[in-house]
Design a protein around this motif. Structure first.
Motif, short mmCIF file in Angstrom:
data_model
loop_
_atom_site.label_atom_id
_atom_site.label_comp_id
_atom_site.label_asym_id
_atom_site.label_seq_id
_atom_site.Cartn_x
_atom_site.Cartn_y
_atom_site.Cartn_z
N TRP A 227 -73.02 64.26 -12.25
CA TRP A 227 -71.75 64.21 -12.96
C TRP A 227 -71.98 63.90 -14.43
O TRP A 227 -72.86 63.12 -14.77
CB TRP A 227 -70.84 63.13 -12.36
CG TRP A 227 -70.65 63.26 -10.89
CD1 TRP A 227 -71.42 62.72 -9.92
CD2 TRP A 227 -69.64 64.00 -10.23
NE1 TRP A 227 -70.97 63.06 -8.67
CE2 TRP A 227 -69.86 63.86 -8.82
CE3 TRP A 227 -68.54 64.79 -10.67
CZ2 TRP A 227 -69.03 64.45 -7.87
CZ3 TRP A 227 -67.72 65.37 -9.71
CH2 TRP A 227 -67.98 65.21 -8.32
N CYS A 229 -70.11 62.24 -17.61
CA CYS A 229 -68.93 61.50 -18.00
C CYS A 229 -69.17 60.81 -19.33
O CYS A 229 -70.30 60.41 -19.64
CB CYS A 229 -68.52 60.49 -16.93
SG CYS A 229 -69.88 59.74 -16.06
N PRO A 264 -67.31 61.38 -7.50
CA PRO A 264 -67.15 61.25 -8.95
C PRO A 264 -67.16 59.78 -9.32
O PRO A 264 -66.45 58.98 -8.72
CB PRO A 264 -65.76 61.86 -9.21
CG PRO A 264 -65.48 62.69 -8.02
CD PRO A 264 -66.21 62.11 -6.87
N MET A 266 -66.11 58.30 -11.92
CA MET A 266 -64.94 57.83 -12.65
C MET A 266 -63.98 59.00 -12.89
O MET A 266 -64.31 60.16 -12.69
CB MET A 266 -65.36 57.20 -13.98
CG MET A 266 -66.07 58.20 -14.90
SD MET A 266 -66.82 57.46 -16.34
CE MET A 266 -65.39 57.06 -17.27
N GLU A 267 -62.85 58.65 -13.26
CA GLU A 267 -61.82 59.61 -13.67
C GLU A 267 -62.38 60.52 -14.76
O GLU A 267 -63.06 60.04 -15.67
CB GLU A 267 -60.72 58.79 -14.34
CG GLU A 267 -59.28 58.68 -13.87
CD GLU A 267 -58.74 59.41 -12.68
OE1 GLU A 267 -57.97 60.32 -12.92
OE2 GLU A 267 -59.04 59.02 -11.52
N GLY A 268 -62.18 61.79 -14.64
CA GLY A 268 -62.54 62.71 -15.71
C GLY A 268 -64.00 63.11 -15.74
O GLY A 268 -64.46 63.76 -16.66
#
Ligand SMILES: Nc1ncnc2c1ncn2[C@@H]1O[C@H](COP(=O)(O)OP(=O)(O)O)[C@@H](O)[C@H]1O
Ligand SMILES: [Mg+2]
Lengths: 295, 409
Positions: A227, A229, A264, A266-268
């Motif tokens: 991911w 981020c 994921p 975290m958000e985003g």
């Protein structure tokens, strides 16, 4: 040609350097990937009959390699990790000597040595003493040496370690060229070395092969996702503690982290394609040791 | 394979230095042999000079006495000496005068030494013994040699030998053909004197070269490629051994040949057929000639060198360390001379059979160590050759076997 290792284990007094390794190899390039101390060299020395396994056996087309003895060594080429030579011999004499102990007849040896000197780009320095060659040249003399008897089994132990990036690319291409019609086993702790040329990879950790398959298979079967981020500079340290971070790229709006995680983090967070470097980090808990690209 | 093994050895800088050192030491040894004690000529003015031309003059003077050493000839020497010691020059306190007197004696110095030995005790030597002799005594010259041995065996050496051994010694003494033939022998004499030195230098220097042949694969970290090659556990190992053996053998004969040629060329090669009892082996129970002793020395040195260098290669193959390997010949050569100072009787018998003895045949033929082997009594020369001939042959396959094993962890 089929090389088969069955439950190969090598114990030294207190360490188990190789533990219950069972793999089968056929023609093609195999990458043996693992951090320092994983047992790669020990496994390769066993494959080259320099060490006897404590347990298990190795067969070549069904025949035990230790019983084959000379017949096995006839089809073997080996570039050891700490490749040594005779410092006062020139490159050509060095190769002629190795050709002689590999059983090549003088006339054939002369032709073969000349051919390989051209192939590895050492022809112009063939009369130079080995000790006067650069690190990359020595390594190339090393691979020429391994290739003298046109081996069906070619074992290369960390052939690119210590080379500068240009030499390394050159070396990779050379190995690709030489890999036709034979088994090539190449060990490294540098992911980029093998990701291009190996058809199958063995991931070795603490003496065991923890994962094996083609690059695609390995990427597919590694139970983790990557991911991307972006976090602020202040939060970066906290994130490093919490997750397995494969990479950090500093940007204007904070640091972009490459995080390995099932879900994921975290958000985003945007999912990225998993790379072999990620897999390496996931299995070995440390960065793929790209000598010139460390954090 | 053998060719490149040679190239490997000869390309090494350290080895080249060692071989150069060998050449230099050979030159130095030759120099000392040719200019050593007993090579100067004193003229009628009492002036001593050295050099090849002076040696020629000395030879000329001595050759006046050439031929069988008969009673008459010995008596003539005693007579001539008596005349010299009666001169005022001989009795003068002035150095030049004394040197002039010496110049009158130098033609018969060799024979004088023999006479002093013959009329001394078994274990002593008196340079002035001849002064007290009269020409009639010459008749006792040959019988005295045997008498002295018999007296020694009956007194001092009473418990050192069995009856059979005493008989053996006396028999050998009696078998010696007399009268001796006397001629100029200085060339051989000096050759024997410095022969052990040059042989010892050869072994010590060569051991630096041969130590690297087997251990070098490991110190160069070339062992992995070596042992994974087709011939790596057989022929390539044998080739190493042959390279070491052939190089050592060839260099031995070259060094020994050069040494012999220089010394005999400078000092003269006459006297090969003289009995060694004439000078270097007065007491020896080996009834051989100078020429035969030269052969013994040549082949003894060869066998001793080969054995010690094979031992060095064995240690090198076994320990993988050239440094440890080099110490092996050092210990074998220097430990015996250290131990011989302890003078323990049984020890001397053992020391007589150590390989350093092969490098000093001129003393080996003079030792009174007796061995009984297969019901026969003999000195140390025969068992030395047999023992180290066999051991060297056994070392050949052992070195290879050990090295093959070293290559598998
Ligand atoms: N000859 C040996 N004796 C004892 N331990 C050894 C020996 N060779 C290797 N080892 C140990 O085996 C382990 C694996 O080493 P190695 O095979 O060299 O790993 P790698 O090549 O992957 O770096 C290490 O812990 C090392 O210390
Ligand atoms: Mg290694």
């Amino acid at each position: 040609m089929q090389l088969r290792l069955e439950h190969v284990t090598k114990r030294f007094r207190e360490t188990v350097a190789v533990s219950d390794v069972s793999v089968t190899m056929e023609n093609g390039v195999y990458g043996l990937l693992g951090v320092n101390g994983a047992g790669k060299t020990t496994l390769m020395r066993i494959l080259c009959t320099l060490a006897v396994p404590t347990e298990g056996r190795i067969t070549c087309d069904g025949e035990d390699i230790f019983e084959m003895d000379m017949r096995y060594r006839k089809i073997l080429g080996y570039l050891p990790q700490d490749f040594g030579f005779y410092p006062d011999l020139c490159a050509e004499d060095y190769l002629m000597y190795v050709a002689s102990i590999k059983g090549l007849r003088p006339a054939a040896a002369k032709k073969r040595v000349e051919e390989l000197l051209h192939r590895v780009g050492l022809y112009s320095v063939r009369r130079r003493k080995m000790k006067k060659l650069s690190g990359g040249m020595k390594r190339r003399a090393g691979i020429a040496q391994a290739m003298l008897n046109d081996p069906k089994i070619l074992v290369l132990d960390e052939p690119t370690a210590g080379l500068d990036p240009n030499e390394r690319v050159r070396f990779r291409n050379l190995i690709s060229e030489l890999s036709q019609e034979r088994i090539v086993l190449l060990s490294t702790h540098i992911v980029s070395d093998v990701s291009y040329i190996a058809k199958r990879l063995f991931l070795m950790k603490d003496g065991r092969i923890v994962h094996q398959g083609s690059m695609e298979e390995i990427l597919e079967h590694t139970p983790v996702r990557a991911w991307l981020c972006t976090v602020s500079k202040e939060r970066t340290n906290a994130c490093l503690k919490k997750w397995k971070v494969a990479n950090i790229r500093a940007g204007s709006g904070g640091n972009e982290l490459r995080v390995l995680s099932d879900l994921p983090p975290m958000e985003g967070a945007a999912e990225a394609e998993l790379t072999l470097e990620d897999v390496f980090l996931y299995y070995f808990g440390e960065k793929a040791g790209d000598d010139d690209a460390l954090l | 394979m053998l060719y490149y093994e040679f190239r490997k050895i000869l390309s090494k800088t350290g080895n080249r230095i060692a071989l150069l050192a060998l050449l230099v030491l050979l030159g130095v040894t030759c120099y000392f042999a040719v200019n050593g004690y007993g090579t100067s000529y004193t003229d009628e003015q009492g002036v001593s000079r050295q050099g090849i031309s002076q040696v020629r003059k000395l030879r000329e003077a001595r050759l006046a006495w050439e031929g069988p050493l008969t009673e008459e000839k010995l008596a003539a020497v005693i007579r001539k000496h008596a005349a010299v010691i009666a001169t005022p020059e001989y009795n003068s306190k002035d150095a030049t005068e004394m040197n002039i007197a010496y110049s009158w004696t130098q033609d018969y110095q060799d024979i004088r030494q023999m006479i002093c030995r013959a009329f001394g005790e078994f274990r002593s030597y008196d340079y002035y013994k001849i002064d007290s002799l009269s020409p009639e005594d010459a008749a006792d010259f040959y019988p005295n040699r045997i008498r002295a041995l018999r007296t020694w065996l009956d007194t001092e050496a009473k418990d050192m030998y069995t009856e059979e051994e005493k008989e053996f010694l006396l028999e050998r003494y009696e078998q010696l053909e007399t009268p001796f033939y006397y001629t100029w022998y200085l060339g051989w004499d000096k050759l024997f004197e410095y022969g052990p030195t040059i042989q010892m230098i050869f072994v010590l220097v060569m051991s630096f070269v041969t130590a690297g042949i087997f251990a070098g694969e490991f110190s160069n970290r070339a062992d992995a490629v070596f042992f994974t090659s087709y011939h790596g556990r057989k022929k390539a190992v044998t080739a190493k051994l042959w390279a070491g053996v052939l190089l050592s053998a060839a260099l031995y004969w070259i060094v020994w040949g050069l040494y012999s040629a220089v010394v005999l060329g400078a000092l003269g090669a006459d006297g090969a057929s003289c009995q060694i009892q004439v000078h270097v082996g007065w007491k020896s129970f080996y009834n051989i000639t100078y020429g035969q002793l030269y052969l013994l020395m040549s082949f003894g040195g060869f066998l001793g060198s080969m054995f010690l260098l094979l031992l060095n290669m064995l240690v090198s193959a076994w320990t993988r360390s050239a440094v440890i390997a080099v110490t092996a010949p050092f210990i074998m050569i220097f430990l015996p001379s250290f131990l011989s100072n302890l003078s323990v009787p049984w020890l001397s018998k053992l020391l007589g059979l150590l390989p350093d003895q092969l490098l000093q045949m001129q003393t080996s033929v003079n030792y009174f160590n007796l061995y009984e082997i297969g019901g026969r009594i003999m000195g140390e020369v025969e068992p030395l050759f047999a023992l180290y001939g066999v051991l060297s042959l056994l070392l050949l396959p052992t070195v290879c076997a050990l090295y093959r094993r070293a290559g598998r962890g």
